[in-house]
Design a protein around this motif. Structure first.
Motif, PDB file in Angstrom:
ATOM      1  N   THR A 170      -6.980   5.792  -5.287  1.00 51.00           N
ATOM      2  CA  THR A 170      -7.157   4.341  -5.440  1.00 51.00           C
ATOM      3  C   THR A 170      -5.940   3.703  -6.084  1.00 51.00           C
ATOM      4  O   THR A 170      -5.437   2.661  -5.630  1.00 51.00           O
ATOM      5  N   ILE A 171      -5.463   4.319  -7.159  1.00 51.98           N
ATOM      6  CA  ILE A 171      -4.328   3.750  -7.900  1.00 51.98           C
ATOM      7  C   ILE A 171      -3.041   3.831  -7.086  1.00 51.98           C
ATOM      8  O   ILE A 171      -2.247   2.885  -7.057  1.00 51.98           O
ATOM      9  N   GLY A 172      -2.824   4.962  -6.395  1.00 50.24           N
ATOM     10  CA  GLY A 172      -1.623   5.071  -5.570  1.00 50.24           C
ATOM     11  C   GLY A 172      -1.589   4.037  -4.469  1.00 50.24           C
ATOM     12  O   GLY A 172      -0.535   3.461  -4.168  1.00 50.24           O
ATOM     13  N   ALA A 173      -2.752   3.773  -3.852  1.00 50.87           N
ATOM     14  CA  ALA A 173      -2.818   2.786  -2.771  1.00 50.87           C
ATOM     15  C   ALA A 173      -2.637   1.367  -3.282  1.00 50.87           C
ATOM     16  O   ALA A 173      -2.134   0.497  -2.567  1.00 50.87           O
ATOM     17  N   ARG A 174      -3.024   1.122  -4.532  1.00 51.45           N
ATOM     18  CA  ARG A 174      -2.978  -0.246  -5.058  1.00 51.45           C
ATOM     19  C   ARG A 174      -1.688  -0.542  -5.827  1.00 51.45           C
ATOM     20  O   ARG A 174      -1.125  -1.635  -5.716  1.00 51.45           O
ATOM     21  N   TYR A 175      -1.237   0.433  -6.624  1.00 52.05           N
ATOM     22  CA  TYR A 175      -0.100   0.195  -7.515  1.00 52.05           C
ATOM     23  C   TYR A 175       1.107   1.074  -7.222  1.00 52.05           C
ATOM     24  O   TYR A 175       2.102   0.999  -7.943  1.00 52.05           O
TER      25      TYR A 175
END
Length: 409
Positions: A29-34
């Motif tokens: 989730t974090i890699g895709a968003r940030y």
């Protein structure tokens, strides 16, 4: 060979602690968003869990006694009871998330709804805990989880913009247009996924089961310094793969299938199969860790005979506590609750419980009554206290950030 098998405990602890269902969801989730803008949090998590795992392992090796037993004696039964209640609540929630994660992995492989698999998974886990040797669990599931390295390999295959990745990693701030509170909500979740409370309890209890001695402190420290950073590398692979393949698309990642897209793009069916094997090994390993940690915590607090290596008839209450913990987690997930949502809640409540887990470890590691000449040194205390400050900040801000951001929406 003996040293390799000893290292397996660190690998299983690291794989289960860093790339369980919580870290898979948080990393993807974090890699895709940030992108890699929260890499600094992952680094803090690796340093923190390695620091406290080393302390806990040293306490076990020097004293020969389990962690919860010492905490109860050192802090008193009342303070230790709060520690026990927080640990049990968070670990049971995490156990449910892991079982749900296994079911989701099997659903991806079979296209059969995950709720069909929950009870069979619970029965298999119980059978393994009941009949399979501790050393076998360490080796098989710890090393199976290493196939998650396929995410790191996919990064090179996808030919990323390395300068952009470097810029993201060295810019610890939310991208333009991203709310700051939401950024820090995800930072807390990622930090909690690395510092999951049961990881240190499992690692130290495994040390008791393996009979660590003061003469093995160097080997134990080496295990920590190799195993937990390895878990961090696996987690970074998931995050970086999502940053390369998913972040440019603006995709809102919410399923395991979406998290596996980078390896599918890079290696096709073979990559997906390797990722599924890695997820299955990691979540099964984490499930065993969490279930055993429930039994360890109860057995050590109440002074029962406990241990995976102890015959079930000699540790009946320990094995009953494992069975009851599994039953509670299975029944909870069998209600049809979304395992990903359970995972998100488990990470936030883990963050809240972190001080109750790690402060007692720091206290005991500084007590010469138990540790003698092996008490923490200045550098160990500097790192331990610094990380405890971060832990307290994460605990205090977790719930307000969850409410204020609508769980990072």
């Amino acid at each position: 060979m003996k040293k390799l098998l000893t290292l397996a405990l660190a690998i299983l602890s690291a794989v289960g602690g860093f790339v369980d269902i919580g870290d898979v969801v948080a990393g993807g989730t974090i890699g895709a968003r940030y992108g890699l803008a929260l890499l600094w949090v992952l680094i803090l998590g690796v340093i923190g869990v390695a620091c406290y795992a080393e302390m806990a392992g040293r306490v076990v090796a020097v004293s020969g006694r389990p962690l919860f037993d010492l905490v109860r004696e050192r802090l008193g039964p009342t303070a230790a009871l709060w520690n026990l209640l927080a640990t049990m609540f968070v670990t049971l929630l995490t156990l449910g998330a892991q079982i749900g994660g296994i079911a989701l992995v099997i659903e991806l492989a079979s296209d059969i709804p995950h709720v069909v698999w929950v009870i069979p998974i619970g029965l298999v886990v119980w059978f393994v805990l009941w009949r399979v040797k501790f050393q076998t669990i360490e080796s098989v599931f710890g090393f199976a989880g290493l196939t998650i390295l396929v995410f790191a390999l996919s990064i090179w295959w996808l030919d990323p913009n390395w300068s952009e990745l470097f810029a993201q990693a060295t810019r610890p701030a939310p991208p333009a247009g991203e709310p700051v509170p939401t950024y820090f909500y995800h930072a807390v979740a990622l930090f909690a996924s690395a510092m999951t409370p049961y990881t240190v309890l499992f690692f130290s209890s495994g040390g008791v089961e393996e009979g660590w001695k003061p003469s093995q402190l160097r080997q134990q420290r080496l295990n920590v310094m190799l195993g937990f950073p390895l878990g961090g590398v696996l987690s970074l692979g998931i995050m970086a793969a999502a940053a390369v393949a998913l972040e440019p698309t603006g995709m809102d990642v919410s399923t395991l299938g979406q998290i596996m897209l980078p390896v599918a793009l890079a290696f096709g069916v073979v990559g997906v199969a390797a990722a599924l094997l890695g997820f299955l090994g990691a979540t099964l390993g984490a499930t065993f860790e969490a279930a055993l940690s429930c039994g360890y915590a109860l057995g050590q607090y109440f002074g029962w005979t406990w241990g995976k290596r102890v015959a079930p008839e000699r540790a009946a209450r320990f094995h009953v506590s494992l069975m009851v913990s599994l039953a509670i987690a299975v029944l909870f997930i069998q209600t049809g609750v979304d395992p990903i949502l359970v995972t998100e809640y488990s990470l936030l409540f883990s963050a809240v419980a972190l001080p109750l887990t790690y402060l007692p470890v720091l206290v005991v590691a500084n007590d010469r009554t138990y540790m003698g000449e092996h008490v923490n040194g200045r550098f160990g205390n500097f790192v331990g206290v610094s990380m405890l400050v971060v832990v307290v900040v994460a605990a205090v801000t977790a719930i307000p950030l969850m409410i204020g951001t609508g769980m990072g929406a």
